[in-house]
Design a protein around this motif. Structure first.
Motif, PDB file in Angstrom:
ATOM      1  N   PHE A 193       0.844  -1.197   0.000  1.00 34.82           N
ATOM      2  CA  PHE A 193       0.000   0.000   0.000  1.00 34.82           C
ATOM      3  C   PHE A 193       0.873   1.239   0.000  1.00 34.82           C
ATOM      4  CE2 PHE A 193      -2.539   3.274   2.293  1.00 34.82           C
ATOM      5  CZ  PHE A 193      -3.589   3.375   1.391  1.00 34.82           C
ATOM      6  N   LEU A 194       0.666   2.098  -0.981  1.00 35.88           N
ATOM      7  CA  LEU A 194       1.428   3.332  -1.085  1.00 35.88           C
ATOM      8  C   LEU A 194       0.581   4.481  -0.541  1.00 35.88           C
ATOM      9  CD1 LEU A 194       2.918   2.878  -4.672  1.00 35.88           C
ATOM     10  CD2 LEU A 194       3.977   2.330  -2.470  1.00 35.88           C
ATOM     11  N   GLY A 195       1.050   5.121   0.495  1.00 33.57           N
ATOM     12  CA  GLY A 195       0.296   6.217   1.086  1.00 33.57           C
ATOM     13  C   GLY A 195       0.076   5.994   2.560  1.00 33.57           C
ATOM     14  N   ASP A 196      -0.793   6.806   3.124  1.00 32.51           N
ATOM     15  CA  ASP A 196      -1.093   6.744   4.551  1.00 32.51           C
ATOM     16  C   ASP A 196      -2.542   6.328   4.770  1.00 32.51           C
ATOM     17  OD1 ASP A 196       1.471   7.828   5.304  1.00 32.51           O
ATOM     18  OD2 ASP A 196       0.730   9.794   4.675  1.00 32.51           O
ATOM     19  N   LEU A 197      -2.805   5.850   5.963  1.00 29.63           N
ATOM     20  CA  LEU A 197      -4.171   5.567   6.379  1.00 29.63           C
ATOM     21  C   LEU A 197      -4.615   6.614   7.389  1.00 29.63           C
ATOM     22  CD1 LEU A 197      -4.124   1.685   6.903  1.00 29.63           C
ATOM     23  CD2 LEU A 197      -5.125   2.954   4.976  1.00 29.63           C
ATOM     24  N   HIS A 252      -9.748   8.511   5.271  1.00 22.60           N
ATOM     25  CA  HIS A 252     -10.002   9.930   5.017  1.00 22.60           C
ATOM     26  C   HIS A 252      -8.731  10.588   4.472  1.00 22.60           C
ATOM     27  CE1 HIS A 252     -14.009   9.924   6.621  1.00 22.60           C
ATOM     28  NE2 HIS A 252     -13.636   9.598   7.830  1.00 22.60           N
ATOM     29  N   ARG A 253      -8.447  10.316   3.211  1.00 16.38           N
ATOM     30  CA  ARG A 253      -7.286  10.926   2.583  1.00 16.38           C
ATOM     31  C   ARG A 253      -7.490  12.434   2.451  1.00 16.38           C
ATOM     32  NH1 ARG A 253      -5.182   7.272  -2.391  1.00 16.38           N
ATOM     33  NH2 ARG A 253      -5.707   5.190  -1.629  1.00 16.38           N
ATOM     34  N   PRO A 254      -6.419  13.213   2.525  1.00 10.97           N
ATOM     35  CA  PRO A 254      -6.553  14.642   2.218  1.00 10.97           C
ATOM     36  C   PRO A 254      -6.693  14.835   0.715  1.00 10.97           C
ATOM     37  CG  PRO A 254      -4.276  14.114   2.713  1.00 10.97           C
ATOM     38  CD  PRO A 254      -5.064  12.865   2.988  1.00 10.97           C
ATOM     39  N   PRO A 255      -7.313  15.921   0.278  1.00 13.45           N
ATOM     40  CA  PRO A 255      -7.456  16.151  -1.169  1.00 13.45           C
ATOM     41  C   PRO A 255      -6.119  16.545  -1.795  1.00 13.45           C
ATOM     42  CG  PRO A 255      -8.269  18.052   0.051  1.00 13.45           C
ATOM     43  CD  PRO A 255      -7.923  16.995   1.075  1.00 13.45           C
ATOM     44  N   VAL A 256      -5.841  15.986  -2.961  1.00 11.06           N
ATOM     45  CA  VAL A 256      -4.600  16.298  -3.674  1.00 11.06           C
ATOM     46  C   VAL A 256      -4.906  16.569  -5.144  1.00 11.06           C
ATOM     47  CG1 VAL A 256      -3.141  14.942  -2.132  1.00 11.06           C
ATOM     48  CG2 VAL A 256      -4.134  13.856  -4.160  1.00 11.06           C
ATOM     49  N   HIS A 257      -4.022  17.318  -5.789  1.00 12.56           N
ATOM     50  CA  HIS A 257      -4.165  17.584  -7.214  1.00 12.56           C
ATOM     51  C   HIS A 257      -3.923  16.285  -7.977  1.00 12.56           C
ATOM     52  CE1 HIS A 257      -3.352  19.186 -11.224  1.00 12.56           C
ATOM     53  NE2 HIS A 257      -3.974  20.288 -10.831  1.00 12.56           N
TER      54      HIS A 257
END
Length: 407
Positions: A131-135, A156-161
């Motif tokens: 898994f790439l990213g955070d939880l 609840h990922r933060p919004p990204v471009h």
């Protein structure tokens, strides 16, 4: 001969005003005073219940918003974070400080039948694989699929471009919430990444319940929109929806969007979905008809409620909030303030609903802690049907609690 009295326009206006005030009071003010705040509610001391409770404090057991019990594997899984992280980044609480995220959210595990010499039940956290990213965890659910446990996690990922991956303005956009699916590799204690489900129908996810086949699942959206000028007011006047998704296709759609009052916890059994309405204290019962989730019944608990769970005996449990003012104070200062908590149960809920309507279902109180001596400021409770123990956690609590029947 009788004469018909015709009301003057002024009298009609007055009557309409009185009627409007009465409706507003019954719909909103009455709920705020008596159900949410709990004016006149008799809250019992935990000493009145035949339970012995123990608090478990550890960094891995902080801010555990949701829990799931594997009855067969005899393990408790909890979605945990840190208090500081949840106080800054909590889309369900309109908190969008991206920099406050701890980026250490995890699934904690307790071996419930082996307390060990330290009394911590072999506490550890699951590893992540592929898994790439955070939880940024909230509610979750799990199912045994072909001999392996599969987990569905709200993230609840933060919004990204989409191109530059640059972080965007979360207070104006809200979270980019997704559902992450993992399979548990028992040998390595690793959650192996399966897929991510993203959809515009995943609006403000709070909890989810997976169908028995492990394909369909239902998400509670606690708000009708991610953000907005009146999004918090929606908690009082009504907000939320249910989204139905498929794990195989990744497709989702809003399947019910009327009559919700901060849709929160959800549990599923034999095709019936039980949904907690936090503000009104109602549990609505839904069934999938075509592509829509139709309400077929409702149960009044008399308490604001958070997460729901079903034990192995088919009893529905609810983490209830007997004093909302104390609950909010605890949310603001969770390390120093613990709020009273209540555990409600509807025993054999499916059986009760087969014999009479939801309004006649018996709601019982399993435990209550007026003075906050042992229970956390609770958002979730699960029960082990074999040992009759209760496990309680809280989204902002620095500990969890285990309660067992006093011998």
């Amino acid at each position: 001969m009788s004469a018909t009295r015709i009301l003057s326009p002024r009298a009609v206006v007055r009557a309409l005003i009185v009627l409007g005030i009465a409706i507003f009071y019954k719909a909103y003010v009455h709920n705020i005073i008596f159900l949410i705040i709990g004016v006149g509610r008799d809250i019992q001391s935990i000493d009145e219940f035949p339970l012995t409770c123990t608090r478990l404090e550890h960094p891995l057991l902080e801010a555990c918003e949701d829990m799931w019990l594997d009855d067969q594997g005899r393990k408790l899984y909890a979605a945990c974070s840190t208090i500081d992280s949840r106080q800054g980044w909590n889309p369900s609480g309109s908190k969008f400080n991206i920099s406050a995220r701890s980026r250490t959210d995890h699934i904690a595990v307790l071996d419930i039948d082996r307390p060990g010499p330290d009394g911590m039940y072999g506490l550890h956290k699951l590893n992540l694989g592929g898994f790439l990213g955070d939880l940024d965890l909230h509610g979750f659910n799990a199912r045994s699929i072909e001999g392996r446990l599969r987990f569905w996690l709200i993230n609840h990922r933060p919004p990204v471009h989409p191109t530059t991956r640059e972080l965007l303005d979360s207070p104006s956009l809200g979270a980019n919430s997704t559902i992450e699916i993992f399979d548990l590799d028992d040998a390595s204690e690793t959650l192996e990444y399966v897929k991510t489900i993203a959809s515009e129908a995943i609006i403000s996810p709070n909890d989810l319940a997976v169908d028995d086949d492990g394909l369909g699942f239902v998400i509670t959206n606690d708000r009708s929109t991610k953000v907005g000028a009146f999004v918090d007011l929606g908690m009082l006047i009504g907000s939320g929806s249910l989204t139905y998704c498929r794990s195989d296709t990744g497709k989702c759609h809003v399947a019910a969007n009327k009559g919700f009052s901060f849709a929160n916890g959800i549990a599923q059994e034999n095709g019936l979905y039980y949904v907690a309405h936090s503000v009104t204290g109602i549990v609505t019962v839904h069934k999938l008809v075509g592509d829509q989730l139709v309400q077929v019944d409702k149960i009044y608990t008399g308490y604001p409620i958070d997460n729901l769970s079903l034990d192995a005996d088919g009893n529905l449990l609810a983490a209830a909030i007997p004093n909302a003012i104390a609950f909010m104070k605890s949310m603001d200062d969770p390390r120093r303030v613990v709020a009273p908590a209540t555990v409600l149960a509807i025993n054999g809920i499916a059986t009760q609903l087969r014999t009479h309507s939801g309004k006649d279902c018996e709601v019982s109180k399993l435990v209550e802690d007026k003075n906050a001596k042992w229970l956390p400021t609770s958002t979730v409770v699960v029960r082990d049907a074999k040992s009759h123990r209760l496990f309680l956690g809280g989204a902002m609590s620095p500990f969890i609690t285990i309660c067992e029947q006093r011998i």
